[in-house]
Design a protein around this motif. Structure first.
Motif, PDB file in Angstrom:
ATOM      1  N   LEU A  86       0.833  -1.199   0.000  1.00  0.00           N
ATOM      2  CA  LEU A  86       0.000   0.000   0.000  1.00  0.00           C
ATOM      3  C   LEU A  86       0.876   1.261   0.000  1.00  0.00           C
ATOM      4  O   LEU A  86       1.335   1.731   1.038  1.00  0.00           O
ATOM      5  CB  LEU A  86      -0.935  -0.009   1.208  1.00  0.00           C
ATOM      6  CG  LEU A  86      -1.929  -1.185   1.229  1.00  0.00           C
ATOM      7  CD1 LEU A  86      -2.729  -1.190   2.523  1.00  0.00           C
ATOM      8  CD2 LEU A  86      -2.857  -1.134   0.016  1.00  0.00           C
ATOM      9  N   THR A  88      -0.023   4.185  -0.581  1.00  0.00           N
ATOM     10  CA  THR A  88      -0.754   5.366  -0.110  1.00  0.00           C
ATOM     11  C   THR A  88      -0.738   5.506   1.408  1.00  0.00           C
ATOM     12  O   THR A  88      -0.752   6.616   1.934  1.00  0.00           O
ATOM     13  CB  THR A  88      -2.214   5.291  -0.581  1.00  0.00           C
ATOM     14  OG1 THR A  88      -2.711   3.972  -0.312  1.00  0.00           O
ATOM     15  CG2 THR A  88      -2.323   5.579  -2.062  1.00  0.00           C
ATOM     16  N   THR A  89      -0.733   4.398   2.129  1.00  0.00           N
ATOM     17  CA  THR A  89      -0.869   4.452   3.586  1.00  0.00           C
ATOM     18  C   THR A  89       0.371   3.987   4.328  1.00  0.00           C
ATOM     19  O   THR A  89       0.440   4.120   5.548  1.00  0.00           O
ATOM     20  CB  THR A  89      -2.094   3.638   4.048  1.00  0.00           C
ATOM     21  OG1 THR A  89      -2.029   2.322   3.490  1.00  0.00           O
ATOM     22  CG2 THR A  89      -3.381   4.311   3.601  1.00  0.00           C
ATOM     23  N   ARG A 116      -3.012   0.965  -4.401  1.00  0.00           N
ATOM     24  CA  ARG A 116      -3.759   1.766  -3.433  1.00  0.00           C
ATOM     25  C   ARG A 116      -4.678   0.912  -2.573  1.00  0.00           C
ATOM     26  O   ARG A 116      -5.258   1.389  -1.606  1.00  0.00           O
ATOM     27  CB  ARG A 116      -4.579   2.833  -4.171  1.00  0.00           C
ATOM     28  CG  ARG A 116      -3.702   3.918  -4.783  1.00  0.00           C
ATOM     29  CD  ARG A 116      -4.534   4.964  -5.499  1.00  0.00           C
ATOM     30  NE  ARG A 116      -5.186   4.414  -6.679  1.00  0.00           N
ATOM     31  CZ  ARG A 116      -6.424   4.688  -7.044  1.00  0.00           C
ATOM     32  NH1 ARG A 116      -7.183   5.478  -6.311  1.00  0.00           N
ATOM     33  NH2 ARG A 116      -6.925   4.157  -8.150  1.00  0.00           N
ATOM     34  N   GLY A 120     -11.430   1.146   1.589  1.00  0.00           N
ATOM     35  CA  GLY A 120     -11.447   2.564   1.883  1.00  0.00           C
ATOM     36  C   GLY A 120     -11.071   2.932   3.307  1.00  0.00           C
ATOM     37  O   GLY A 120     -10.307   3.879   3.535  1.00  0.00           O
ATOM     38  N   TYR A 123      -7.416   4.124   4.949  1.00  0.00           N
ATOM     39  CA  TYR A 123      -6.788   5.443   4.884  1.00  0.00           C
ATOM     40  C   TYR A 123      -6.808   6.157   6.240  1.00  0.00           C
ATOM     41  O   TYR A 123      -5.746   6.549   6.743  1.00  0.00           O
ATOM     42  CB  TYR A 123      -7.455   6.294   3.802  1.00  0.00           C
ATOM     43  CG  TYR A 123      -7.031   5.927   2.392  1.00  0.00           C
ATOM     44  CD1 TYR A 123      -6.084   6.679   1.717  1.00  0.00           C
ATOM     45  CD2 TYR A 123      -7.582   4.832   1.739  1.00  0.00           C
ATOM     46  CE1 TYR A 123      -5.688   6.358   0.426  1.00  0.00           C
ATOM     47  CE2 TYR A 123      -7.192   4.498   0.457  1.00  0.00           C
ATOM     48  CZ  TYR A 123      -6.248   5.260  -0.194  1.00  0.00           C
ATOM     49  OH  TYR A 123      -5.845   4.928  -1.460  1.00  0.00           O
ATOM     50  N   GLN A 128      -4.496   9.006   6.731  1.00  0.00           N
ATOM     51  CA  GLN A 128      -4.563   9.583   5.400  1.00  0.00           C
ATOM     52  C   GLN A 128      -6.014   9.760   4.949  1.00  0.00           C
ATOM     53  O   GLN A 128      -6.949   9.256   5.581  1.00  0.00           O
ATOM     54  CB  GLN A 128      -3.796   8.711   4.398  1.00  0.00           C
ATOM     55  CG  GLN A 128      -2.323   8.536   4.712  1.00  0.00           C
ATOM     56  CD  GLN A 128      -1.526   9.824   4.657  1.00  0.00           C
ATOM     57  OE1 GLN A 128      -2.006  10.848   4.180  1.00  0.00           O
ATOM     58  NE2 GLN A 128      -0.290   9.781   5.156  1.00  0.00           N
ATOM     59  N   ASP A 129      -6.186  10.441   3.850  1.00  0.00           N
ATOM     60  CA  ASP A 129      -7.496  10.783   3.303  1.00  0.00           C
ATOM     61  C   ASP A 129      -7.662  10.070   1.969  1.00  0.00           C
ATOM     62  O   ASP A 129      -6.872  10.287   1.038  1.00  0.00           O
ATOM     63  CB  ASP A 129      -7.575  12.303   3.122  1.00  0.00           C
ATOM     64  CG  ASP A 129      -8.937  12.782   2.631  1.00  0.00           C
ATOM     65  OD1 ASP A 129      -9.744  11.965   2.149  1.00  0.00           O
ATOM     66  OD2 ASP A 129      -9.177  14.007   2.707  1.00  0.00           O
ATOM     67  N   ILE A 130      -8.684   9.226   1.858  1.00  0.00           N
ATOM     68  CA  ILE A 130      -8.881   8.459   0.627  1.00  0.00           C
ATOM     69  C   ILE A 130      -9.071   9.366  -0.581  1.00  0.00           C
ATOM     70  O   ILE A 130      -8.752   8.988  -1.714  1.00  0.00           O
ATOM     71  CB  ILE A 130     -10.073   7.490   0.777  1.00  0.00           C
ATOM     72  CG1 ILE A 130     -10.075   6.487  -0.375  1.00  0.00           C
ATOM     73  CG2 ILE A 130     -11.392   8.240   0.874  1.00  0.00           C
ATOM     74  CD1 ILE A 130     -11.088   5.379  -0.216  1.00  0.00           C
ATOM     75  N   GLN A 132      -7.335  11.680  -1.395  1.00  0.00           N
ATOM     76  CA  GLN A 132      -5.998  12.002  -1.897  1.00  0.00           C
ATOM     77  C   GLN A 132      -5.266  10.757  -2.407  1.00  0.00           C
ATOM     78  O   GLN A 132      -4.036  10.769  -2.510  1.00  0.00           O
ATOM     79  CB  GLN A 132      -5.176  12.664  -0.788  1.00  0.00           C
ATOM     80  CG  GLN A 132      -5.761  13.951  -0.259  1.00  0.00           C
ATOM     81  CD  GLN A 132      -5.839  15.030  -1.330  1.00  0.00           C
ATOM     82  OE1 GLN A 132      -4.967  15.130  -2.181  1.00  0.00           O
ATOM     83  NE2 GLN A 132      -6.898  15.827  -1.289  1.00  0.00           N
ATOM     84  N   GLY A 133      -6.019   9.709  -2.736  1.00  0.00           N
ATOM     85  CA  GLY A 133      -5.395   8.436  -3.083  1.00  0.00           C
ATOM     86  C   GLY A 133      -4.378   8.529  -4.218  1.00  0.00           C
ATOM     87  O   GLY A 133      -3.247   8.052  -4.099  1.00  0.00           O
ATOM     88  N   LEU A 136      -1.340  10.795  -3.284  1.00  0.00           N
ATOM     89  CA  LEU A 136      -0.502  10.059  -2.339  1.00  0.00           C
ATOM     90  C   LEU A 136       0.355   9.027  -3.064  1.00  0.00           C
ATOM     91  O   LEU A 136       1.552   8.887  -2.785  1.00  0.00           O
ATOM     92  CB  LEU A 136      -1.364   9.366  -1.279  1.00  0.00           C
ATOM     93  CG  LEU A 136      -1.779  10.195  -0.074  1.00  0.00           C
ATOM     94  CD1 LEU A 136      -2.927   9.506   0.671  1.00  0.00           C
ATOM     95  CD2 LEU A 136      -0.603  10.418   0.874  1.00  0.00           C
TER      96      LEU A 136
END
Length: 367
Positions: A86, A88-89, A116, A120, A123, A128-130, A132-133, A136
């Motif tokens: 992942l 993104t996270t 990613r 959902g 995040y 984090q904010d989905i 902004q996937g 990110l």
């Protein structure tokens, strides 16, 4: 041995009740089963084992490098990968260090697939904010790419604190970062990212019709050439697939149907027959599996890696191991031979640590 094309399996690590017995494995049983499956993959002659990364029930593989490090110690040849890391996270610094460490422990038998994910809520769990996937994914990989290639990094971005004079440790084995696949089922931005860096693009085409993935892969190939990494045909492509086999196709369908019908992901939806018609899911005899897989080249062109999902939906370990025997003994040898036929000489082999190291050492000075 040069591996023109890699064949292997990937696991999402779901803990699912067997619909035919009502039994649900424990987390410990499922984790140990994934290890057993990886060892079996090497035994039957497959090239790759890949694990997903999930942080929510009913999945267990929350720490892929821990699992892959354990498997590395018990295997000699198997390429170890992720089916999703992942981007993104996870903190890019932690990815850089974890996978470099794994590289050293596994003598280079490591690559990873960035994605990613499809959950959902993960995040906010990791701050984090989905929404902004995509940004990110773009920013975090830009940092990861730099961390593996520059000994001292100065960096500033939107989503994490700046780095000043930072060195990730250990450094990549032999100075060669792990090969990266960018995995996607829907996002042209990820295909563009893979093309920009000259990395691999893994189209996990197991749920949607081929026409969707033809567009994504064609975009990646065109942009790979645009950025000067080679011709469109030289782009590095991987594909997913799903299998269930028995000697007799009717037996395969009868045995797999209750698992399909109750599966958490696609159960209670399209019929098994409709799903097989529209996606890569292949249930039948070994020859039927071979025929369907060989058609992938007609749609997507020559490619480098084929991974199959086989240990999901509550299938018992004994059955999965039987499937792997069939795959290794009857299916993959034929696929290797057939995919090698009429393969253009300019189509590259699957990148490995050895091939990337050799390419680096033969580059002209200043390249």
């Amino acid at each position: 041995m040069v591996t023109i094309m890699q064949f292997g399996i990937f696991s999402v690590g779901d803990v699912t009740t067997d619909p035919t017995t009502g039994r649900t494995p424990t987390e410990a049983e499922r984790i140990k089963a994934m290890v057993t499956i990886a060892l079996k993959a090497e035994e039957v002659g497959l090239d790759v084992f890949a694990t997903g990364e999930h942080h929510n029930p009913p999945f267990v593989p929350s720490s892929p490098t821990t699992m892959l490090g354990y498997i590395a110690a018990r295997t000699e040849r198997l390429q170890l990968s992720t089916a999703t890391t992942l981007i993104t996270t996870n903190d890019p610094v932690k990815i850089a260090e974890d996978f470099a460490m794994l590289q050293h422990l596994a003598d280079g038998r490591v690559d990873l697939m960035l994605g990613r994910g499809n959950t959902g809520p993960v995040y906010p769990w990791f701050g984090q904010d989905i929404r902004q996937g995509i940004p990110l994914a773009v920013e975090n990989y830009a940092l990861l790419h730099k961390l593996w290639r520059e000994d001292v990094v100065h960096w500033e971005g939107r989503f994490r604190t700046p780095l000043q004079g930072f060195t990730s440790t250990p450094r990549p084995l032999d100075g060669v970062p792990p090969f990266v696949w960018h995995g996607s089922i829907r996002s042209p931005e990820i295909a563009e990212q893979a093309a920009y860096y000259g990395d691999g693009f893994f189209a996990n085409n197991i749920f949607w019709p081929k026409e969707h993935f033809v567009r994504l892969i064609d975009l990646y190939r065109q942009r790979y050439a645009h950025y000067g990494h080679g011709t469109a045909e030289q782009a590095i492509v991987g594909l997913g697939g799903q299998l269930f086999m028995r000697k007799n196709s009717q037996d395969a369908i009868r045995e797999f149907r209750p698992y399909f019908d109750k599966a958490p992901v696609y159960g209670h939806g399209p019929s098994l027959e409709d799903f097989m018609a529209e996606t890569p899911l292949a249930v039948g005899s070994p020859q039927q599996i071979i025929d369907k897989t060989l058609r992938f080249r007609e749609y997507f062109g020559d490619y480098q890696r084929q991974l199959f999902l086989m240990d999901h939906a509550g299938l018992p370990l004994k059955t999965v191991l039987e499937q792997l025997d069939i795959l290794g003994e009857e299916v993959v040898p034929v696929l290797r031979e057939e995919f090698a036929k009429n393969r253009p000489a300019e189509v590259p082999e699957t990148p490995t640590h050895a091939s990337l190291l050799a390419a680096r050492t033969t580059e002209p000075a200043g390249a």
